[in-house]
Design a protein around this motif. Structure first.
Motif, PDB file in Angstrom:
ATOM      1  N   ASP A   1      17.435 -13.595   2.525  1.00 27.28           N
ATOM      2  CA  ASP A   1      16.392 -13.747   3.537  1.00 27.28           C
ATOM      3  C   ASP A   1      16.344 -12.620   4.557  1.00 27.28           C
ATOM      4  OD1 ASP A   1      18.667 -14.290   5.004  1.00 27.28           O
ATOM      5  OD2 ASP A   1      18.042 -16.282   5.682  1.00 27.28           O
ATOM      6  N   VAL A   2      17.263 -11.678   4.507  1.00 29.24           N
ATOM      7  CA  VAL A   2      17.264 -10.578   5.465  1.00 29.24           C
ATOM      8  C   VAL A   2      16.102  -9.633   5.150  1.00 29.24           C
ATOM      9  CG1 VAL A   2      18.534  -8.590   6.357  1.00 29.24           C
ATOM     10  CG2 VAL A   2      19.746 -10.713   5.812  1.00 29.24           C
ATOM     11  N   PHE A   3      15.265  -9.380   6.151  1.00 30.76           N
ATOM     12  CA  PHE A   3      14.146  -8.461   5.953  1.00 30.76           C
ATOM     13  C   PHE A   3      14.584  -7.069   6.372  1.00 30.76           C
ATOM     14  CE2 PHE A   3       9.653  -8.161   5.028  1.00 30.76           C
ATOM     15  CZ  PHE A   3       9.336  -6.930   5.548  1.00 30.76           C
ATOM     16  N   ASN A   4      14.621  -6.135   5.419  1.00 30.29           N
ATOM     17  CA  ASN A   4      15.040  -4.782   5.739  1.00 30.29           C
ATOM     18  C   ASN A   4      14.098  -3.782   5.087  1.00 30.29           C
ATOM     19  OD1 ASN A   4      15.828  -4.620   3.023  1.00 30.29           O
ATOM     20  ND2 ASN A   4      17.913  -5.247   3.481  1.00 30.29           N
ATOM     21  N   GLN A   5      14.436  -2.522   5.191  1.00 26.32           N
ATOM     22  CA  GLN A   5      13.533  -1.469   4.721  1.00 26.32           C
ATOM     23  C   GLN A   5      13.252  -1.582   3.234  1.00 26.32           C
ATOM     24  OE1 GLN A   5      15.038   2.574   4.908  1.00 26.32           O
ATOM     25  NE2 GLN A   5      13.028   3.357   5.478  1.00 26.32           N
ATOM     26  N   GLY A   6      14.281  -1.904   2.460  1.00 25.81           N
ATOM     27  CA  GLY A   6      14.089  -2.017   1.028  1.00 25.81           C
ATOM     28  C   GLY A   6      13.108  -3.108   0.659  1.00 25.81           C
ATOM     29  N   LYS A   7      13.195  -4.237   1.360  1.00 28.55           N
ATOM     30  CA  LYS A   7      12.279  -5.334   1.078  1.00 28.55           C
ATOM     31  C   LYS A   7      10.860  -4.992   1.544  1.00 28.55           C
ATOM     32  CE  LYS A   7      11.998 -10.365   1.393  1.00 28.55           C
ATOM     33  NZ  LYS A   7      12.650 -11.589   1.912  1.00 28.55           N
ATOM     34  N   GLU A   8      10.759  -4.287   2.664  1.00 33.64           N
ATOM     35  CA  GLU A   8       9.442  -3.866   3.159  1.00 33.64           C
ATOM     36  C   GLU A   8       8.760  -2.950   2.155  1.00 33.64           C
ATOM     37  OE1 GLU A   8       7.466  -2.129   7.278  1.00 33.64           O
ATOM     38  OE2 GLU A   8       9.608  -1.894   6.901  1.00 33.64           O
ATOM     39  N   LEU A   9       9.528  -2.024   1.579  1.00 32.30           N
ATOM     40  CA  LEU A   9       8.978  -1.149   0.545  1.00 32.30           C
ATOM     41  C   LEU A   9       8.454  -1.965  -0.632  1.00 32.30           C
ATOM     42  CD1 LEU A   9      11.609   1.736   0.360  1.00 32.30           C
ATOM     43  CD2 LEU A   9       9.175   2.010   0.825  1.00 32.30           C
ATOM     44  N   TRP A  10       9.268  -2.911  -1.072  1.00 37.32           N
ATOM     45  CA  TRP A  10       8.924  -3.729  -2.232  1.00 37.32           C
ATOM     46  C   TRP A  10       7.640  -4.507  -1.989  1.00 37.32           C
ATOM     47  CZ3 TRP A  10      10.610  -3.933  -7.074  1.00 37.32           C
ATOM     48  CH2 TRP A  10      10.393  -5.088  -7.841  1.00 37.32           C
ATOM     49  N   GLN A  11       7.518  -5.099  -0.821  1.00 38.16           N
ATOM     50  CA  GLN A  11       6.361  -5.938  -0.537  1.00 38.16           C
ATOM     51  C   GLN A  11       5.077  -5.131  -0.382  1.00 38.16           C
ATOM     52  OE1 GLN A  11       7.403  -8.419   2.818  1.00 38.16           O
ATOM     53  NE2 GLN A  11       8.531  -9.860   1.537  1.00 38.16           N
ATOM     54  N   GLY A  12       5.207  -3.841  -0.079  1.00 39.62           N
ATOM     55  CA  GLY A  12       4.020  -3.030   0.109  1.00 39.62           C
ATOM     56  C   GLY A  12       3.630  -2.174  -1.078  1.00 39.62           C
ATOM     57  N   LEU A  13       4.329  -2.312  -2.194  1.00 38.65           N
ATOM     58  CA  LEU A  13       4.052  -1.455  -3.347  1.00 38.65           C
ATOM     59  C   LEU A  13       2.617  -1.587  -3.841  1.00 38.65           C
ATOM     60  CD1 LEU A  13       7.260  -1.674  -5.559  1.00 38.65           C
ATOM     61  CD2 LEU A  13       6.306   0.369  -4.496  1.00 38.65           C
ATOM     62  N   GLU A  14       2.131  -2.829  -3.984  1.00 43.25           N
ATOM     63  CA  GLU A  14       0.791  -3.013  -4.523  1.00 43.25           C
ATOM     64  C   GLU A  14      -0.256  -2.399  -3.600  1.00 43.25           C
ATOM     65  OE1 GLU A  14       3.136  -5.284  -4.409  1.00 43.25           O
ATOM     66  OE2 GLU A  14       3.052  -6.680  -6.091  1.00 43.25           O
ATOM     67  N   ASN A  15      -0.090  -2.579  -2.289  1.00 43.20           N
ATOM     68  CA  ASN A  15      -1.048  -1.986  -1.352  1.00 43.20           C
ATOM     69  C   ASN A  15      -1.067  -0.471  -1.505  1.00 43.20           C
ATOM     70  OD1 ASN A  15      -1.697  -4.461  -0.308  1.00 43.20           O
ATOM     71  ND2 ASN A  15      -0.434  -4.259   1.516  1.00 43.20           N
ATOM     72  N   TYR A  16       0.104   0.115  -1.584  1.00 46.96           N
ATOM     73  CA  TYR A  16       0.191   1.567  -1.684  1.00 46.96           C
ATOM     74  C   TYR A  16      -0.456   2.059  -2.976  1.00 46.96           C
ATOM     75  CZ  TYR A  16       2.089   6.272  -1.339  1.00 46.96           C
ATOM     76  OH  TYR A  16       2.215   7.630  -1.259  1.00 46.96           O
ATOM     77  N   LEU A  17      -0.199   1.362  -4.068  1.00 47.89           N
ATOM     78  CA  LEU A  17      -0.772   1.770  -5.348  1.00 47.89           C
ATOM     79  C   LEU A  17      -2.294   1.613  -5.357  1.00 47.89           C
ATOM     80  CD1 LEU A  17       1.941   0.243  -7.666  1.00 47.89           C
ATOM     81  CD2 LEU A  17       1.426   2.672  -7.430  1.00 47.89           C
ATOM     82  N   LEU A  18      -2.791   0.525  -4.750  1.00 44.49           N
ATOM     83  CA  LEU A  18      -4.234   0.341  -4.677  1.00 44.49           C
ATOM     84  C   LEU A  18      -4.899   1.464  -3.895  1.00 44.49           C
ATOM     85  CD1 LEU A  18      -4.561  -3.506  -4.063  1.00 44.49           C
ATOM     86  CD2 LEU A  18      -5.589  -2.251  -5.940  1.00 44.49           C
ATOM     87  N   GLU A  19      -4.247   1.898  -2.834  1.00 41.42           N
ATOM     88  CA  GLU A  19      -4.831   2.916  -1.958  1.00 41.42           C
ATOM     89  C   GLU A  19      -4.737   4.321  -2.555  1.00 41.42           C
ATOM     90  OE1 GLU A  19      -2.604   2.400   1.576  1.00 41.42           O
ATOM     91  OE2 GLU A  19      -3.527   0.464   2.081  1.00 41.42           O
ATOM     92  N   ASN A  20      -3.801   4.528  -3.474  1.00 45.04           N
ATOM     93  CA  ASN A  20      -3.546   5.872  -3.970  1.00 45.04           C
ATOM     94  C   ASN A  20      -3.832   6.036  -5.463  1.00 45.04           C
ATOM     95  OD1 ASN A  20      -2.039   7.476  -1.626  1.00 45.04           O
ATOM     96  ND2 ASN A  20      -1.430   5.343  -1.531  1.00 45.04           N
ATOM     97  N   ALA A  21      -3.049   5.381  -6.297  1.00 43.99           N
ATOM     98  CA  ALA A  21      -3.167   5.614  -7.731  1.00 43.99           C
ATOM     99  C   ALA A  21      -4.439   5.034  -8.321  1.00 43.99           C
ATOM    100  CB  ALA A  21      -1.954   5.031  -8.447  1.00 43.99           C
ATOM    101  N   ALA A  22      -4.982   3.990  -7.732  1.00 43.10           N
ATOM    102  CA  ALA A  22      -6.155   3.339  -8.314  1.00 43.10           C
ATOM    103  C   ALA A  22      -7.347   3.427  -7.374  1.00 43.10           C
ATOM    104  CB  ALA A  22      -5.828   1.878  -8.625  1.00 43.10           C
ATOM    105  N   HIS A  23      -7.541   4.569  -6.724  1.00 40.93           N
ATOM    106  CA  HIS A  23      -8.557   4.648  -5.686  1.00 40.93           C
ATOM    107  C   HIS A  23      -9.982   4.669  -6.229  1.00 40.93           C
ATOM    108  CE1 HIS A  23      -7.685   8.830  -6.785  1.00 40.93           C
ATOM    109  NE2 HIS A  23      -8.901   9.122  -6.408  1.00 40.93           N
ATOM    110  N   TYR A  24     -10.175   4.885  -7.522  1.00 44.01           N
ATOM    111  CA  TYR A  24     -11.528   4.853  -8.059  1.00 44.01           C
ATOM    112  C   TYR A  24     -11.986   3.416  -8.306  1.00 44.01           C
ATOM    113  CZ  TYR A  24     -11.100   9.879  -8.712  1.00 44.01           C
ATOM    114  OH  TYR A  24     -10.940  11.209  -8.492  1.00 44.01           O
TER     115      TYR A  24
END
Length: 291
Positions: free
Chosen positions: A143-166
């Protein structure tokens, strides 16, 4: 596997009977469900709204999940619903329910992220939101929220904004790494690692990227406790989250799942040395999205 209808509450099967689940042709090229390579491993296919769970009753957890994400239609303001429920299509004793998470340091970790399938008309989005709160879509996570978990939870957002921008479309396959050595707790073996494989269209062709989230004990910090295991009745000792980008083929190897065409369209270039094969991520900027 066809669960006995006698064990199911009368109202909920009807509520789930219309679920069509994950669309393997959502991107155009077919991206199939990730299924076990060994045909001796029994799974149950459970469709929900915009996603599907490939469930392993022997482990009481999912082997894999697959979700279609339509970035242009996401309804991110859909209220969160924390009413976790058993899936009535399976006997409750085959699912990891509240008894695993009660009075301890374990979270119900969504496998299909709550907001990923929440798109389309408001009623459909609300249904998808509720569907993610089935125990079949959860696995124990520290249950500890740390940088690694923050990265994991934001992967889809990052990919939507970058790799799949079309097209702003993704299909994401996710699950725990289920190993025989996973530590037992309250009748469940707790997975120490999780994986995610994202597929998207890039320059008119199918592309994929894979990631691993590791919550195994940090032996460098507390080796004695980690090696000795948990105290009686306590959850297994888990470490801080560490997130890696890895070859899709490595995820296939450690999970013994079949990923169809995705290993061949991996955007991560071949490693120059063995120690570079798993790329530790400190931020989304460390991700490789182009060959």
């Amino acid at each position: 596997m066809n669960p006995s209808d006698a064990s199911l509450p009368p109202e909920r099967p009807a509520a789930l009977a219309d679920r069509t689940g994950y669309d393997e042709a959502f991107l155009g090229p077919v991206v199939p469900l990730a299924l076990p390579v060994r045909d001796t491993i029994e799974t149950v296919i459970l469709p929900y709204t915009h996603f599907t769970v490939v469930f392993r009753p022997d482990r009481r957890l999912a082997a894999s999940t697959a979700v279609c994400i339509e970035g242009r239609q996401l309804l991110l303001d859909t209220p969160r619903e924390d009413a976790w429920a058993f899936d009535p299509r399976l006997p409750e004793d085959q699912q990891a329910g509240d008894e695993i998470y009660r009075n301890n340091s374990l979270d119900r970790g969504h496998l299909v992220r709550r907001l990923d399938p929440v798109w389309g008309p408001s009623a459909t989005a609300a249904q998808a939101n509720a569907d993610t709160f089935h125990f079949t879509n959860a696995a124990p996570q520290v249950d500890v929220f740390n940088q690694g978990k923050e990265l994991w939870q934001g992967l889809e957002n990052y990919l939507l904004e970058n790799a799949a921008h079309y097209e702003r479309k993704l299909t994401v396959l996710t699950g725990p790494v289920l190993q025989d050595s996973d530590p037992p707790y309250r009748g469940l073996q707790v997975p120490l690692r999780f994986w995610k494989v994202a597929a998207f269209m890039q320059d008119g062709a199918l592309a994929a990227a894979a990631y691993v989230l590791d919550q195994s004990p940090d032996l460098s910090r507390d080796a004695d406790r980690a090696l000795a295991g948990a105290t009686a009745g306590a959850p297994p000792p888990l470490g801080p989250y560490r997130t890696y980008q890895v070859p899709v083929s490595d995820v296939a190897e450690i999970t013994e799942l079949e990923f169809g065409p995705l290993p061949d369209v991996d955007v991560m270039p071949p490693p120059r040395a063995p120690e570079e094969r798993w790329r530790r991520l400190e931020s989304h900027a460390d991700m490789v999205l182009h060959p």
